[in-house]
Design an enzyme around this catalytic site. Structure first.
Site: not given
Length: 525
Positions: A155, A191, A210
């Site tokens: 992440d 992302w 997400d």
């Protein structure tokens, strides 16, 4: 219309397909979307059990990935620790348990200092300071050699305020993974599409925020991946995030979810609790015919060939490049029924084609000359079609490869795909040119025999601009281009010899901005 002649000698024949076997998209389960930070040894192992008993493992879902929430800080020597209350037997024990079920264990961390859930732990210190930044080699040794994991999702939440750059940060992690000597699948979770460097570092990369359990979220993720087909290939994939199938969406929307993730070659990671999957959702996730186009040997992502309102036609080669078999998706994102009426030439086929409905496992009536059908709202038809193949003549802007493109949003004048209802396929490329590197190209312009072609470029600009075209490295320039507006399109044509096999056609302007480009069309002379 302007016409410029460009003569290029026929050269080396390029083979249509490589015999080298490539990695297919990862399939499995990940803990985050159903368990979030509420993970422990017991529920991870229970889901591994369910992955087997449900038949998902045998359908190809072989990764079992532990996401955020297992950390227990670092020791005095900087070694990553696990939470002993949640995982009393340790992380190696869980990896070994997963592997004993015929599955592949996966793990999670952040590229920087803190994990995404660090502020929400019962003990916040568990998630702080445990990121990979500064500990890349030490942590990779622990994860892959000591604990035995074979997948990692990395992440980027902890990078906030640290002034890090994505490429060197993720590259350092990739080098540390390689240094372990283990065959690890590496997923970048930034992302947004981060740039072409990611394919040299990772196996897959997230292209959106997400996913959520809603139709709006599905549409958002599908939209973020519309024009990224040029960046998928060679065993590296655009990741559309986890499957929310089995979480309460109606069946037609779940079919859109599964169909689009499969035809676009996204990793397939189940996001629900595998011990509680509704039967119809489970059967959809185990659909062998849809999985086959996701796991196809070519590893290609479908691209858009027709776009009218909320109705889209996606297509990609399967089984063999430029062969007789293709996968087609007729997607209706709208709230009313969509009518599809287009010639077979739009999917590079002609005559009569055989049609297999992959969602419903049935043969449809053969189609002759035109596709004419309707698709209900929030629904999809996914077909495997076979018949007479013709050479592709239209290459719209949404299928172009751009070396300097990324979707991070840091530069307001970066080269980009922009939707425009006046463009031939509803999309154009803007901010092209102004440097020799800022180009757009099609690297797969295929002709079987080669020969002389007219290449027509559709462009728009309200200012007078110049544009170069390169065909296999040979360049010519068109000057004084002005269509009369940025949503008004004109054509400029060139003549060139294309060689048998794949050709590379590049557009740009070394010194100033080029016109916006909607695409190119080829006409054999």
């Amino acid at each position: 219309m302007k016409k410029i002649t460009l003569i290029i000698a026929a050269a080396i024949t390029v083979t249509a397909a490589s015999a080298q076997k490539i990695k297919t998209p990862v399939m499995g389960w990940s803990s985050w979307n159903t368990l979030a930070l509420n993970i422990n040894e017991k529920n991870i192992c229970a889901n591994a059990d369910a992955q087997v008993s449900s038949g998902l493992r045998d359908a190809g879902y072989i990764y079992c990935n532990i996401d955020d929430g297992y950390m227990g800080g670092r020791d005095a020597n900087g070694n990553i620790l696990y939470n002993k209350e949640l995982f009393p037997n340790g992380m190696k024990y869980v990896a070994d348990y997963i592997r004993s079920k015929g599955l592949i264990p996966g793990i999670y961390n952040d590229a920087a200092g803190n994990t995404c859930g660090s502020g929400n732990f019962k003990n916040p210190a568990f998630g702080r300071g445990v990121g990979l930044y500064g500990y890349e080699e030490k942590d990779c040794q622990t994860y892959f050699n000591d604990w035995g994991y074979e997948f990692i999702k990395v992440d980027y939440c902890g990078a906030s305020g640290m002034q890090l750059q994505e490429q060197p940060t993720y590259t350092a992690i990739g080098k540390a993974i390689k240094a372990t000597g283990k065959n690890v699948s590496y997923n970048i979770c930034r992302w947004a599409y981060p740039g072409i460097w990611c394919s040299t570092v990772a196996d897959s990369w997230r292209i959106s925020g997400d996913i959520r359990i809603s139709w709006e979220s599905l549409c958002y993720v599908i939209g973020k991946n519309k024009y990224l087909s040029a960046y998928c290939g060679g065993g590296h994939y655009n990741d559309m995030d986890m499957l929310e199938i089995g979480q309460g969406l109606p069946l037609n929307e779940e079919q859109v979810h599964m169909g689009m993730w499969c035809i676009q070659s996204s990793p397939l990671l189940v996001g629900c609790d595998m011990t509680k999957i509704p039967e119809q959702s489970l059967e959809l996730m185990k659909n062998k015919e849809l999985i086959a186009i996701n796991q196809d040997c070519l590893g290609l992502q479908a691209y858009i060939v027709s776009h009218v309102g909320d109705a889209y036609v996606y297509v990609k080669d399967i089984e063999k490049l430029n062969g007789k078999t293709r996968a087609v998706a007729l997607l209706n994102l709208g709230d009313t029924e969509a009518e599809f009426d287009l010639p077979l030439s739009e999917i590079d086929m002609k005559g009569t084609i055989k049609v297999r409905d992959l969602v419903n496992h049935k043969d449809e009536a053969p189609i002759k000359d035109r596709i004419k059908t309707t698709v209900p709202p929030h629904s999809i038809k996914v077909w495997k079609v076979k018949g007479k193949r013709i050479e592709r003549t239209k290459y719209n802007a949404g299928t172009a490869f751009m070396p300097l493109f990324n979707d991070l949003g840091k530069n307001p004048e970066i080269i980009r795909y922009t939707e425009d209802k006046n463009a031939p396929c509803g999309v154009k490329v803007g901010f092209l040119g102004n440097s020799p590197q800022n180009v757009m190209k099609w690297k797969n312009v295929y002709t079987k025999k080669g020969g002389k072609y007219k290449i027509t470029v559709s462009y728009s600009t309200a200012e007078t601009r110049s544009l170069f075209i390169e065909v296999n490295g040979k360049r010519q320039t068109a000057n004084s281009l002005n269509s009369g507006g940025y949503n008004i399109y004109s054509d400029v044509s060139f003549e060139a010899y294309l060689r048998p096999g794949n050709n590379i056609i590049t557009l740009g302007n070394d010194y100033s901005w080029a016109p916006d480009i909607a695409g190119i069309t080829l006409t054999r002379l």
